[in-house]
Design an enzyme around this catalytic site. Structure first.
Site, PDB file in Angstrom:
ATOM      1  N   PRO A  14       0.802  -1.227   0.000  1.00 46.37           N
ATOM      2  CA  PRO A  14       0.000   0.000   0.000  1.00 46.37           C
ATOM      3  C   PRO A  14       0.835   1.278   0.000  1.00 46.37           C
ATOM      4  O   PRO A  14       1.886   1.348   0.644  1.00 46.37           O
ATOM      5  CB  PRO A  14      -0.813  -0.104   1.299  1.00 46.37           C
ATOM      6  CG  PRO A  14      -0.073  -1.075   2.146  1.00 46.37           C
ATOM      7  CD  PRO A  14       0.579  -2.039   1.196  1.00 46.37           C
ATOM      8  N   ASN A  15       0.330   2.236  -0.726  1.00 45.42           N
ATOM      9  CA  ASN A  15       0.898   3.595  -0.831  1.00 45.42           C
ATOM     10  C   ASN A  15       2.167   3.679  -1.678  1.00 45.42           C
ATOM     11  O   ASN A  15       2.660   4.773  -1.938  1.00 45.42           O
ATOM     12  CB  ASN A  15       1.146   4.215   0.563  1.00 45.42           C
ATOM     13  CG  ASN A  15      -0.136   4.307   1.365  1.00 45.42           C
ATOM     14  OD1 ASN A  15      -1.109   4.871   0.878  1.00 45.42           O
ATOM     15  ND2 ASN A  15      -0.159   3.729   2.545  1.00 45.42           N
ATOM     16  N   ARG A  60       5.260  10.843  -2.701  1.00 41.37           N
ATOM     17  CA  ARG A  60       5.006  10.548  -1.296  1.00 41.37           C
ATOM     18  C   ARG A  60       6.286  10.748  -0.469  1.00 41.37           C
ATOM     19  O   ARG A  60       7.274  10.034  -0.671  1.00 41.37           O
ATOM     20  CB  ARG A  60       4.565   9.083  -1.211  1.00 41.37           C
ATOM     21  CG  ARG A  60       4.445   8.559   0.186  1.00 41.37           C
ATOM     22  CD  ARG A  60       4.344   7.049   0.198  1.00 41.37           C
ATOM     23  NE  ARG A  60       4.139   6.585   1.538  1.00 41.37           N
ATOM     24  CZ  ARG A  60       4.364   5.353   1.959  1.00 41.37           C
ATOM     25  NH1 ARG A  60       4.785   4.424   1.119  1.00 41.37           N
ATOM     26  NH2 ARG A  60       4.174   5.027   3.210  1.00 41.37           N
ATOM     27  N   TYR A 117      11.354   8.481   0.957  1.00 41.67           N
ATOM     28  CA  TYR A 117      11.265   7.398  -0.032  1.00 41.67           C
ATOM     29  C   TYR A 117      11.904   7.739  -1.370  1.00 41.67           C
ATOM     30  O   TYR A 117      11.902   6.913  -2.277  1.00 41.67           O
ATOM     31  CB  TYR A 117       9.785   7.005  -0.223  1.00 41.67           C
ATOM     32  CG  TYR A 117       9.159   6.502   1.052  1.00 41.67           C
ATOM     33  CD1 TYR A 117       9.628   5.345   1.676  1.00 41.67           C
ATOM     34  CD2 TYR A 117       8.117   7.197   1.670  1.00 41.67           C
ATOM     35  CE1 TYR A 117       9.072   4.891   2.865  1.00 41.67           C
ATOM     36  CE2 TYR A 117       7.558   6.758   2.862  1.00 41.67           C
ATOM     37  CZ  TYR A 117       8.046   5.601   3.456  1.00 41.67           C
ATOM     38  OH  TYR A 117       7.505   5.149   4.625  1.00 41.67           O
ATOM     39  N   ASN A 154       7.475  -5.792  -0.679  1.00 45.97           N
ATOM     40  CA  ASN A 154       7.506  -4.654   0.245  1.00 45.97           C
ATOM     41  C   ASN A 154       6.082  -4.510   0.755  1.00 45.97           C
ATOM     42  O   ASN A 154       5.223  -3.955   0.058  1.00 45.97           O
ATOM     43  CB  ASN A 154       7.963  -3.383  -0.462  1.00 45.97           C
ATOM     44  CG  ASN A 154       8.051  -2.208   0.508  1.00 45.97           C
ATOM     45  OD1 ASN A 154       7.494  -2.259   1.611  1.00 45.97           O
ATOM     46  ND2 ASN A 154       8.724  -1.150   0.103  1.00 45.97           N
ATOM     47  N   ALA A 172       3.119  -0.623   5.208  1.00 46.64           N
ATOM     48  CA  ALA A 172       2.730  -0.630   6.627  1.00 46.64           C
ATOM     49  C   ALA A 172       2.152  -1.965   7.078  1.00 46.64           C
ATOM     50  O   ALA A 172       2.155  -2.269   8.279  1.00 46.64           O
ATOM     51  CB  ALA A 172       1.740   0.497   6.890  1.00 46.64           C
ATOM     52  N   GLU A 186      11.705  -9.839   2.131  1.00 45.69           N
ATOM     53  CA  GLU A 186      11.012  -8.571   2.428  1.00 45.69           C
ATOM     54  C   GLU A 186      11.975  -7.415   2.195  1.00 45.69           C
ATOM     55  O   GLU A 186      13.131  -7.458   2.646  1.00 45.69           O
ATOM     56  CB  GLU A 186      10.542  -8.594   3.885  1.00 45.69           C
ATOM     57  CG  GLU A 186       9.866  -7.300   4.328  1.00 45.69           C
ATOM     58  CD  GLU A 186       9.093  -7.486   5.624  1.00 45.69           C
ATOM     59  OE1 GLU A 186       8.392  -8.507   5.773  1.00 45.69           O
ATOM     60  OE2 GLU A 186       9.187  -6.617   6.502  1.00 45.69           O
ATOM     61  N   HIS A 203      12.350  -3.105   2.375  1.00 42.16           N
ATOM     62  CA  HIS A 203      11.856  -1.760   2.706  1.00 42.16           C
ATOM     63  C   HIS A 203      12.808  -0.746   2.115  1.00 42.16           C
ATOM     64  O   HIS A 203      14.036  -0.897   2.247  1.00 42.16           O
ATOM     65  CB  HIS A 203      11.751  -1.563   4.222  1.00 42.16           C
ATOM     66  CG  HIS A 203      10.740  -2.462   4.853  1.00 42.16           C
ATOM     67  ND1 HIS A 203       9.394  -2.206   4.792  1.00 42.16           N
ATOM     68  CD2 HIS A 203      10.881  -3.635   5.512  1.00 42.16           C
ATOM     69  CE1 HIS A 203       8.742  -3.177   5.410  1.00 42.16           C
ATOM     70  NE2 HIS A 203       9.619  -4.066   5.858  1.00 42.16           N
ATOM     71  N   ARG A 217      13.454   4.428  12.343  1.00 40.52           N
ATOM     72  CA  ARG A 217      12.300   5.334  12.273  1.00 40.52           C
ATOM     73  C   ARG A 217      11.413   5.188  13.513  1.00 40.52           C
ATOM     74  O   ARG A 217      11.904   4.833  14.575  1.00 40.52           O
ATOM     75  CB  ARG A 217      11.548   5.065  10.961  1.00 40.52           C
ATOM     76  CG  ARG A 217      12.439   5.340   9.728  1.00 40.52           C
ATOM     77  CD  ARG A 217      11.691   5.143   8.431  1.00 40.52           C
ATOM     78  NE  ARG A 217      10.540   6.038   8.333  1.00 40.52           N
ATOM     79  CZ  ARG A 217       9.537   5.862   7.476  1.00 40.52           C
ATOM     80  NH1 ARG A 217       9.551   4.828   6.641  1.00 40.52           N
ATOM     81  NH2 ARG A 217       8.533   6.714   7.448  1.00 40.52           N
TER      82      ARG A 217
HETATM   83  C1  DQA Z   1       8.120   0.993   3.841  1.00 43.02           C
HETATM   84  C2  DQA Z   1       8.225   1.271   5.354  1.00 43.02           C
HETATM   85  C3  DQA Z   1       6.872   1.155   6.010  1.00 43.02           C
HETATM   86  O1  DQA Z   1       6.983   1.427   7.399  1.00 43.02           O
HETATM   87  C4  DQA Z   1       5.903   2.146   5.400  1.00 43.02           C
HETATM   88  O2  DQA Z   1       4.623   2.005   5.984  1.00 43.02           O
HETATM   89  C5  DQA Z   1       5.837   2.053   3.920  1.00 43.02           C
HETATM   90  C6  DQA Z   1       7.095   1.903   3.179  1.00 43.02           C
HETATM   91  C7  DQA Z   1       9.471   1.214   3.128  1.00 43.02           C
HETATM   92  O3  DQA Z   1       9.590   0.753   1.988  1.00 43.02           O
HETATM   93  O4  DQA Z   1      10.380   1.832   3.692  1.00 43.02           O
HETATM   94  O5  DQA Z   1       4.793   2.178   3.317  1.00 43.02           O
HETATM   95  O6  DQA Z   1       7.734  -0.349   3.646  1.00 43.02           O
END
Ligand code: DQA
Length: 146
Positions: free
Chosen positions: A9-10, A17, A22, A73, A76, A97, A99, A106
């Site tokens: 998501p996102n 964003r 990011y 990835n 959240a 996984e 990130h 963080r």
């Molecule tokens: C993320 C880190 C997560 O905490 C966050 O909610 C994201 C992006 C990252 O790629 O750093 O959406 O997965």
């Protein structure tokens, strides 16, 4: 090697964003660099982005038949989705996984990943390069375990 890359998501908003966290690269640009790395490795890589938890679970289920490995990835969802953790554990293929940010550096809620426990490994904090590192590592794991 056939790999599914799942962006959670996102991540569709990458580029606009929180660029200070990011970066400025869009998801399309990130997918281009993943495709270039896949070509170098001779891997067949498909990228998908899903905002919904159920869609991610469905994508993981489908990958168990069609792929040798997954890069995910979870965004959240990493911090609280037992459904995605269970799906990763259920599919029986290696999952890494990734990130973009260094989640350990963080907010406190980002320091826990319930999905990571079901994964083979975690790469966090290398930005887009993390996906390339994950693909390279999976290339070795998949050929060793074949
Ligand atoms: C993320 C880190 C997560 O905490 C966050 O909610 C994201 C992006 C990252 O790629 O750093 O959406 O997965």
């Amino acid at each position: 090697m056939r790999v599914l890359v799942v962006h959670g998501p996102n991540l569709d908003l990458l580029g606009e964003r929180e660029p200070e966290i990011y970066g400025t690269r869009t998801l399309a640009e990130l997918n281009e660099s993943i495709a270039a790395a896949a070509e170098d490795l001779g891997a067949d890589v498909r990228c998908e982005q899903h905002n919904g938890e159920g869609a991610i679970v469905d994508a993981l289920h489908a990958a168990r038949k069609s792929c040798d490995a997954v890069v995910i990835n979870p965004g959240a969802y990493a911090h609280y989705s037992y459904a995605i953790a269970d799906a990763i554990a259920a599919i029986g293929i290696p999952v890494v996984e990734v990130h973009l940010s260094n989640v350990a550096a963080r907010e406190a809620f980002r320091r826990t990943s319930v999905t990571a426990a079901a994964c083979r490994a975690v790469i966090s904090g290398f930005g887009p390069a993390g996906y390339v590192l994950a693909l390279r590592a999976l290339g070795e794991i998949v050929s060793r375990e074949r």
